[in-house]
Scaffold this motif. Structure first.
Motif, mmCIF file in Angstrom:
data_model
loop_
_atom_site.group_PDB
_atom_site.id
_atom_site.type_symbol
_atom_site.label_atom_id
_atom_site.label_comp_id
_atom_site.label_asym_id
_atom_site.label_seq_id
_atom_site.Cartn_x
_atom_site.Cartn_y
_atom_site.Cartn_z
ATOM 1 N N GLY A 18 0.601 4.914 -7.681
ATOM 2 C CA GLY A 18 0.843 5.865 -6.607
ATOM 3 C C GLY A 18 1.484 7.144 -7.102
ATOM 4 O O GLY A 18 1.094 8.252 -6.712
ATOM 5 N N GLN A 35 1.657 -0.460 -7.285
ATOM 6 C CA GLN A 35 1.828 0.465 -6.167
ATOM 7 C C GLN A 35 2.685 1.663 -6.586
ATOM 8 O O GLN A 35 2.339 2.813 -6.313
ATOM 9 N N PHE A 71 0.848 -1.192 0.000
ATOM 10 C CA PHE A 71 0.000 0.000 0.000
ATOM 11 C C PHE A 71 0.876 1.232 0.000
ATOM 12 O O PHE A 71 2.059 1.184 0.382
ATOM 13 N N ASP A 72 0.305 2.338 -0.437
ATOM 14 C CA ASP A 72 0.991 3.623 -0.434
ATOM 15 C C ASP A 72 0.028 4.631 0.192
ATOM 16 O O ASP A 72 -0.896 5.114 -0.470
ATOM 17 N N VAL A 119 -7.185 -4.197 -6.275
ATOM 18 C CA VAL A 119 -6.508 -2.921 -6.107
ATOM 19 C C VAL A 119 -7.545 -1.842 -5.801
ATOM 20 O O VAL A 119 -8.590 -1.768 -6.446
ATOM 21 N N THR A 135 2.201 -6.334 -7.705
ATOM 22 C CA THR A 135 1.954 -5.392 -6.613
ATOM 23 C C THR A 135 2.967 -4.259 -6.609
ATOM 24 O O THR A 135 2.604 -3.092 -6.419
#
Length: 261
Positions: free
Chosen positions: A59, A55, A24-25, A108, A51
């Motif tokens: 992001g 990400q 995660f971000d 996502v 991933t």
């Protein structure tokens, strides 16, 4: 709205390696989870590639675009990032013999203020816990789900079916893949649970909801979810990603900004 993110992953009780991946971000609100498949260690490669790529790239785009990006633009960015991740996994699988046939499921989410853009491929899931009710908000891309939708089997028969792990859509298997995306309104107090089938195949919704409704910290809930999956057999890798929505002030303190809250 501000968000707290927490993850836990475990290989389970029967497998030596962990082919799940999660990331995660917090500053951009991106959360991503994948469950890999393929030959020896290839599934681990596919899920990790997917991933990490999504990400990083999604992001970065979200931080550049800021909150000015509308839902249509975010969906487009998600599609592009997933397409590029799919090509990267597909190319690696067709370039390196040891990675032949590898692929991965994917879920996502992009959490922005009171909006969630949620996309998925395969049978990794996302649930929403709101007002003491747990609701699955993704629908599996699987043979089992197609049989249920067609009325060929009952939910009781599905629970003991041998076809549980046959997905009809996966990232990296072909040179194109379709990401199913839906938009959801987020309310204060919501908790979102992304998970691999190592949790959802082992544990029914009711025990999961009991854990979610406790006053435990988010990290403790994640630990308990992994533990209950292992207590029910732990036949697969188990990965959970919890995201909690909380009301936030428009004027945030330095600590909150540094934490990406």
């Amino acid at each position: 709205m501000i968000y707290e993110f927490c993850t836990q992953t475990h290989p389970g009780l029967l497998r030596e390696n962990n082919e799940d991946a999660v990331a995660f971000d917090a500053p951009s609100g991106v959360a991503v989870l994948a469950d890999g498949m393929g030959g020896y260690n290839a599934g681990e490669v596919a899920s990790s590639m997917a991933t990490a790529f999504i990400q990083t790239e999604l992001g970065r785009w979200l931080l550049d675009a800021g909150l000015q990006a509308n839902g249509k633009e975010v969906r487009r960015a998600m599609d592009i990032c997933v397409h590029n991740a799919n090509l990267a996994v597909f190319t690696a699988a067709n370039t390196h013999e040891q990675y032949a046939g590898m692929g991965t499921t994917l879920v996502v989410g992009v959490f922005q203020d009171s909006r969630l853009l949620l996309g998925h491929i395969g049978d990794s899931r996302c649930y929403r816990f709101r007002n003491n009710a747990l609701v699955q908000i993704t629908k599996d891309h699987s043979l089992l789900q197609e049989q249920l939708d067609a009325g060929l089997i009952t939910p009781a028969q599905a629970a003991i079916s041998v076809n549980k792990n046959l997905v009809t859509r996966a990232l990296g298997i072909e040179d194109t893949v379709l990401l199913e995306v839906h938009e959801h309104v987020v309310e204060e107090g919501d908790v979102y649970l992304m998970c691999s089938d190592g949790l959802s195949d082992m544990v029914e919704d009711t025990p999961i909801a009991r854990i979610m409704e406790t006053d435990a910290e988010l990290e403790q809930k994640a630990i308990q979810l992994v533990s209950i999956a292992n207590a029910h057999g732990g036949r697969d890798n188990i990965t959970v990603l919890l995201v909690q929505a909380m009301a936030g002030s428009k004027k945030r303190g330095l600590v909150s900004r540094l934490l990406g809250s």
